[in-house]
Design a protein around this motif. Structure first.
Motif, PDB file in Angstrom:
ATOM      1  N   PHE A 102       0.919  -1.175   0.089  1.00 17.30           N
ATOM      2  CA  PHE A 102      -0.154   0.048  -0.084  1.00 17.30           C
ATOM      3  C   PHE A 102       0.832   1.280  -0.055  1.00 17.30           C
ATOM      4  O   PHE A 102       1.603   1.672   0.912  1.00 17.30           O
ATOM      5  CB  PHE A 102      -1.024  -0.031   1.166  1.00 17.30           C
ATOM      6  CG  PHE A 102      -1.853   1.275   1.296  1.00 17.30           C
ATOM      7  CD1 PHE A 102      -2.819   1.411   0.226  1.00 17.30           C
ATOM      8  CD2 PHE A 102      -2.034   2.047   2.619  1.00 17.30           C
ATOM      9  CE1 PHE A 102      -3.563   2.565   0.335  1.00 17.30           C
ATOM     10  CE2 PHE A 102      -2.913   2.892   2.503  1.00 17.30           C
ATOM     11  CZ  PHE A 102      -3.614   3.173   1.549  1.00 17.30           C
ATOM     12  N   VAL A 113      -3.357  -5.372   1.904  1.00 13.69           N
ATOM     13  CA  VAL A 113      -3.891  -4.667   0.632  1.00 13.69           C
ATOM     14  C   VAL A 113      -5.026  -3.705   1.117  1.00 13.69           C
ATOM     15  O   VAL A 113      -5.862  -4.003   2.238  1.00 13.69           O
ATOM     16  CB  VAL A 113      -3.969  -5.122  -0.673  1.00 13.69           C
ATOM     17  CG1 VAL A 113      -2.972  -5.710  -1.158  1.00 13.69           C
ATOM     18  CG2 VAL A 113      -5.101  -6.356  -0.355  1.00 13.69           C
ATOM     19  N   PRO A 160      -7.723  -3.315  -3.281  1.00 13.59           N
ATOM     20  CA  PRO A 160      -6.735  -3.538  -4.351  1.00 13.59           C
ATOM     21  C   PRO A 160      -7.706  -3.608  -5.639  1.00 13.59           C
ATOM     22  O   PRO A 160      -8.511  -4.359  -5.756  1.00 13.59           O
ATOM     23  CB  PRO A 160      -6.110  -4.883  -4.027  1.00 13.59           C
ATOM     24  CG  PRO A 160      -7.082  -5.429  -2.960  1.00 13.59           C
ATOM     25  CD  PRO A 160      -7.569  -4.479  -2.338  1.00 13.59           C
ATOM     26  N   LEU A 212      -3.331  -5.171  -9.411  1.00  9.89           N
ATOM     27  CA  LEU A 212      -2.233  -5.424  -8.185  1.00  9.89           C
ATOM     28  C   LEU A 212      -2.320  -6.942  -7.719  1.00  9.89           C
ATOM     29  O   LEU A 212      -1.466  -7.415  -7.473  1.00  9.89           O
ATOM     30  CB  LEU A 212      -2.621  -4.218  -7.331  1.00  9.89           C
ATOM     31  CG  LEU A 212      -1.921  -4.377  -5.856  1.00  9.89           C
ATOM     32  CD1 LEU A 212      -0.268  -4.335  -6.245  1.00  9.89           C
ATOM     33  CD2 LEU A 212      -2.167  -3.274  -4.874  1.00  9.89           C
TER      34      LEU A 212
END
Length: 214
Positions: free
Chosen positions: A31, A60, A63, A67
């Motif tokens: 992140f 995350v 996301p 990603l």
């Protein structure tokens, strides 16, 4: 021993300290706004040393599929920890895209914040109860704040769950006594500065987790 997750690890030395100390889960924060951010490919190289020693978690925040694809193909985590505004439906998509199990972080400040638990009990493999960040914070967690632990006392939960938020080697015993948690998560509580993990503090936290059940 209480199961411990050390999150936001970015160096071989601190990751090794977590593993040697008995952490059951080790986390990579993916992140960019976080001081603990690490790119998926760099995380894959670093966390290779954790395979077979602890579960690898990719943390995350909301996301996108691109990603998640990078994370799945490079890091290949055991768990994806969703720390944003994801829905249970999105969690199912993440699971399908990555093949990883799901940890869902739920921000807590008051009793009403537990309303999301029933839906997530089915959608996630493990829940994580963290303190709601201060208003205006760009980070959804890892800010060193705790919530009122008495909210967890005698709470019947069908899901496995982590206690997180403001934990460190000094207050962990009290937190476990009040909440009855069997799984805990720490990040800023084992740092000497934001994003800088401290090996003595990691050891202190893991020692406190062991001593809590002694």
């Amino acid at each position: 021993m209480t199961e411990v997750k050390i999150c936001g690890l970015t160096t071989p030395e601190t990751l090794e300290a977590a593993l040697v100390g008995g952490a059951a889960y080790v986390g990579a924060v993916i992140f960019p706004k976080s001081p603990r951010h690490i790119e998926p490919e760099a995380a894959a190289e670093l966390f290779a040393m954790a395979r077979g020693r602890a579960a690898v978690v990719a943390v995350v925040v909301d996301p996108d599929d691109a990603l998640l694809g990078r994370i799945a193909t490079s890091l290949m985590p055991d768990f994806i920890q969703l720390h944003g505004n994801e829905t249970p439906q999105r969690a199912a998509e993440v699971r399908a895209l990555t093949g990883a199990k799901i940890i869902k972080a739920l921000p807590i400040r008051e009793d009403a914040d537990f309303a999301a638990v029933p839906a997530w009990t089915k959608a996630a493999d493990i829940l994580l109860f963290d303190a709601k960040p201060p208003k205006g914070s760009e980070l959804p967690g890892g800010v060193g704040h705790s919530f009122d632990w008495s909210l967890m006392a005698n709470r019947a939960l069908a899901a496995r769950w982590f206690l997180a938020g403001g934990l460190d080697g000094t207050n962990l015993g009290e937190a476990l006594r009040i909440t009855g948690a069997s799984m805990v998560d720490v990040s800023s509580g084992v740092e000497s500065a934001p994003g800088v993990k401290d090996i003595p503090l990691i050891r202190k936290f893991l020692d406190a987790a062991r001593q809590a059940l002694a």
